[in-house]
Design a protein around this motif. Sequence first.
Motif, PDB file in Angstrom:
ATOM      1  N   VAL A   1      28.657   1.687  -1.673  1.00 31.89           N
ATOM      2  CA  VAL A   1      29.690   1.915  -0.661  1.00 31.89           C
ATOM      3  C   VAL A   1      29.753   3.382  -0.275  1.00 31.89           C
ATOM      4  CG1 VAL A   1      32.182   1.874  -0.229  1.00 31.89           C
ATOM      5  CG2 VAL A   1      31.082  -0.077  -1.342  1.00 31.89           C
ATOM      6  N   HIS A   2      29.831   4.262  -1.266  1.00 26.23           N
ATOM      7  CA  HIS A   2      30.041   5.684  -0.998  1.00 26.23           C
ATOM      8  C   HIS A   2      28.861   6.313  -0.281  1.00 26.23           C
ATOM      9  CE1 HIS A   2      30.561  10.030  -1.968  1.00 26.23           C
ATOM     10  NE2 HIS A   2      31.817   9.723  -1.697  1.00 26.23           N
ATOM     11  N   GLU A   3      27.642   5.929  -0.670  1.00 29.60           N
ATOM     12  CA  GLU A   3      26.451   6.536  -0.076  1.00 29.60           C
ATOM     13  C   GLU A   3      25.833   5.662   1.005  1.00 29.60           C
ATOM     14  OE1 GLU A   3      23.757   7.893  -3.084  1.00 29.60           O
ATOM     15  OE2 GLU A   3      25.348   8.884  -4.225  1.00 29.60           O
ATOM     16  N   GLN A   4      26.490   4.540   1.303  1.00 32.36           N
ATOM     17  CA  GLN A   4      26.092   3.638   2.392  1.00 32.36           C
ATOM     18  C   GLN A   4      24.630   3.204   2.281  1.00 32.36           C
ATOM     19  OE1 GLN A   4      27.269   5.782   5.962  1.00 32.36           O
ATOM     20  NE2 GLN A   4      29.370   5.072   5.749  1.00 32.36           N
ATOM     21  N   HIS A   5      24.244   2.778   1.080  1.00 30.97           N
ATOM     22  CA  HIS A   5      22.902   2.242   0.876  1.00 30.97           C
ATOM     23  C   HIS A   5      22.755   0.909   1.614  1.00 30.97           C
ATOM     24  CE1 HIS A   5      21.349   5.051  -2.077  1.00 30.97           C
ATOM     25  NE2 HIS A   5      22.479   4.968  -2.754  1.00 30.97           N
ATOM     26  N   VAL A   6      21.559   0.646   2.100  1.00 31.01           N
ATOM     27  CA  VAL A   6      21.253  -0.655   2.691  1.00 31.01           C
ATOM     28  C   VAL A   6      20.734  -1.541   1.561  1.00 31.01           C
ATOM     29  CG1 VAL A   6      19.842  -1.905   4.347  1.00 31.01           C
ATOM     30  CG2 VAL A   6      20.706   0.376   4.927  1.00 31.01           C
ATOM     31  N   VAL A   7      21.523  -2.556   1.208  1.00 30.35           N
ATOM     32  CA  VAL A   7      21.199  -3.421   0.083  1.00 30.35           C
ATOM     33  C   VAL A   7      21.308  -4.877   0.515  1.00 30.35           C
ATOM     34  CG1 VAL A   7      21.862  -4.089  -2.262  1.00 30.35           C
ATOM     35  CG2 VAL A   7      22.110  -1.713  -1.537  1.00 30.35           C
ATOM     36  N   ASP A   8      20.360  -5.693   0.087  1.00 30.95           N
ATOM     37  CA  ASP A   8      20.413  -7.123   0.372  1.00 30.95           C
ATOM     38  C   ASP A   8      21.370  -7.779  -0.625  1.00 30.95           C
ATOM     39  OD1 ASP A   8      20.045  -9.729   1.108  1.00 30.95           O
ATOM     40  OD2 ASP A   8      17.990  -9.892   0.353  1.00 30.95           O
ATOM     41  N   LEU A   9      22.534  -8.154  -0.146  1.00 35.96           N
ATOM     42  CA  LEU A   9      23.551  -8.759  -0.999  1.00 35.96           C
ATOM     43  C   LEU A   9      23.480 -10.287  -1.013  1.00 35.96           C
ATOM     44  CD1 LEU A   9      26.534  -6.431  -0.008  1.00 35.96           C
ATOM     45  CD2 LEU A   9      25.264  -6.422  -2.164  1.00 35.96           C
ATOM     46  N   THR A  10      22.483 -10.838  -0.361  1.00 38.66           N
ATOM     47  CA  THR A  10      22.352 -12.299  -0.311  1.00 38.66           C
ATOM     48  C   THR A  10      22.248 -12.931  -1.698  1.00 38.66           C
ATOM     49  OG1 THR A  10      21.246 -12.128   1.835  1.00 38.66           O
ATOM     50  CG2 THR A  10      21.048 -14.217   0.679  1.00 38.66           C
ATOM     51  N   PRO A  11      21.458 -12.372  -2.636  1.00 35.87           N
ATOM     52  CA  PRO A  11      21.402 -12.981  -3.974  1.00 35.87           C
ATOM     53  C   PRO A  11      22.768 -12.997  -4.673  1.00 35.87           C
ATOM     54  CG  PRO A  11      19.541 -11.493  -3.652  1.00 35.87           C
ATOM     55  CD  PRO A  11      20.485 -11.265  -2.506  1.00 35.87           C
ATOM     56  N   VAL A  12      23.577 -11.988  -4.442  1.00 32.00           N
ATOM     57  CA  VAL A  12      24.912 -11.951  -5.042  1.00 32.00           C
ATOM     58  C   VAL A  12      25.765 -13.076  -4.459  1.00 32.00           C
ATOM     59  CG1 VAL A  12      26.978 -10.550  -5.417  1.00 32.00           C
ATOM     60  CG2 VAL A  12      24.721  -9.450  -5.332  1.00 32.00           C
ATOM     61  N   PHE A  13      25.700 -13.224  -3.153  1.00 36.52           N
ATOM     62  CA  PHE A  13      26.433 -14.310  -2.493  1.00 36.52           C
ATOM     63  C   PHE A  13      25.984 -15.670  -3.032  1.00 36.52           C
ATOM     64  CE2 PHE A  13      26.168 -17.555   0.871  1.00 36.52           C
ATOM     65  CZ  PHE A  13      27.527 -17.802   1.047  1.00 36.52           C
ATOM     66  N   GLN A  14      24.672 -15.854  -3.166  1.00 38.10           N
ATOM     67  CA  GLN A  14      24.151 -17.145  -3.616  1.00 38.10           C
ATOM     68  C   GLN A  14      24.628 -17.497  -5.027  1.00 38.10           C
ATOM     69  OE1 GLN A  14      19.978 -16.363  -2.990  1.00 38.10           O
ATOM     70  NE2 GLN A  14      19.985 -17.310  -0.947  1.00 38.10           N
ATOM     71  N   LYS A  15      24.675 -16.503  -5.927  1.00 39.98           N
ATOM     72  CA  LYS A  15      25.168 -16.750  -7.285  1.00 39.98           C
ATOM     73  C   LYS A  15      26.634 -17.192  -7.260  1.00 39.98           C
ATOM     74  CE  LYS A  15      21.560 -15.633  -9.851  1.00 39.98           C
ATOM     75  NZ  LYS A  15      20.836 -16.654 -10.657  1.00 39.98           N
ATOM     76  N   HIS A  16      27.412 -16.579  -6.386  1.00 44.14           N
ATOM     77  CA  HIS A  16      28.827 -16.952  -6.293  1.00 44.14           C
ATOM     78  C   HIS A  16      28.997 -18.324  -5.643  1.00 44.14           C
ATOM     79  CE1 HIS A  16      29.320 -12.712  -7.286  1.00 44.14           C
ATOM     80  NE2 HIS A  16      30.569 -13.000  -7.614  1.00 44.14           N
ATOM     81  N   TYR A  17      28.106 -18.648  -4.727  1.00 40.91           N
ATOM     82  CA  TYR A  17      28.130 -19.971  -4.107  1.00 40.91           C
ATOM     83  C   TYR A  17      27.890 -21.048  -5.169  1.00 40.91           C
ATOM     84  CZ  TYR A  17      27.026 -23.727  -0.782  1.00 40.91           C
ATOM     85  OH  TYR A  17      27.025 -24.906  -0.076  1.00 40.91           O
ATOM     86  N   GLN A  18      26.917 -20.789  -6.049  1.00 41.68           N
ATOM     87  CA  GLN A  18      26.637 -21.728  -7.136  1.00 41.68           C
ATOM     88  C   GLN A  18      27.822 -21.826  -8.098  1.00 41.68           C
ATOM     89  OE1 GLN A  18      23.039 -20.073  -8.771  1.00 41.68           O
ATOM     90  NE2 GLN A  18      21.809 -20.560  -6.952  1.00 41.68           N
ATOM     91  N   LEU A  19      28.475 -20.701  -8.339  1.00 41.70           N
ATOM     92  CA  LEU A  19      29.634 -20.667  -9.227  1.00 41.70           C
ATOM     93  C   LEU A  19      30.762 -21.542  -8.690  1.00 41.70           C
ATOM     94  CD1 LEU A  19      31.440 -19.507 -11.499  1.00 41.70           C
ATOM     95  CD2 LEU A  19      31.783 -17.484 -10.052  1.00 41.70           C
TER      96      LEU A  19
END
Length: 248
Positions: A196-214
């Motif tokens: 957030v602070h350094e505004q990195h470009v990160v693919d957050l799709t895997p994080v979303f997918q894990k939460h979807y499974q949860l």
Amino acid sequence: MIEPGSLLRSLSGRVTARNFHSHVINELGAGVISGRFPVGSILPNDAALMDEFAVSRTVLREALKTLEAKGLVEARPKVGTKVVKQSRWSLYDAQVLAWCLEAGPDEEFLRGLHNVRHALEPQAASDAASHHSGDQIRLMHYWLRQMELALNEPQSFCLADFELHRIIAEAARNPFIRALQGVIELSHALAYRTIVHEQHVVDLTPVFQKHYQLVGAIERGLASEAGLAMTATIEQDVQMAIDFPPSR
């Protein structure tokens, strides 16, 4: 007292205290946690602190009472206000945890933080699979949708991520797990702060997918699968904190 999510909202910049009372609490509390006022030391006397913060004795004394309630200091007659050892700090207090984030927690602190999550949050997910209400499932899907919409906005994404975990803790119907709210928020802040602070470009799709499974496991009432899915999300947070350490 700080509101849930305040710590995550502050990742893009330090939040300014709303009044003199809050300012004194923040400065002294952060000073204790960071070691500016070491364990066992005596804080400067009232006159010195009143002068430093330009506040009245009443404001100062109320701030010190707040810090004493959080387990950071204790007033001793004829001695002054002493900084107490870490084992007495209220580490489930959201404001204390915010100061820990600001100071930069050490390895022992981080290990303890992750161990607590690993011990209790999978149980929360398993319990939520058995005890959730329809409204709670709807809220879980709402926050999942917010995560999906914010895949390119890390701060909004991490707020939705935290809110989802908070709803799961509520659905577990266990007051001791519900009390983990500050711990969960700090863990998310540690995972996302550099992104957030350094505004990195990160693919957050895997994080979303894990939460979807949860959420899917919880909704279907699969207690064991929900616990394993929660463990996977915690491990993601730990890995993100390792992959994106704060700049020095």
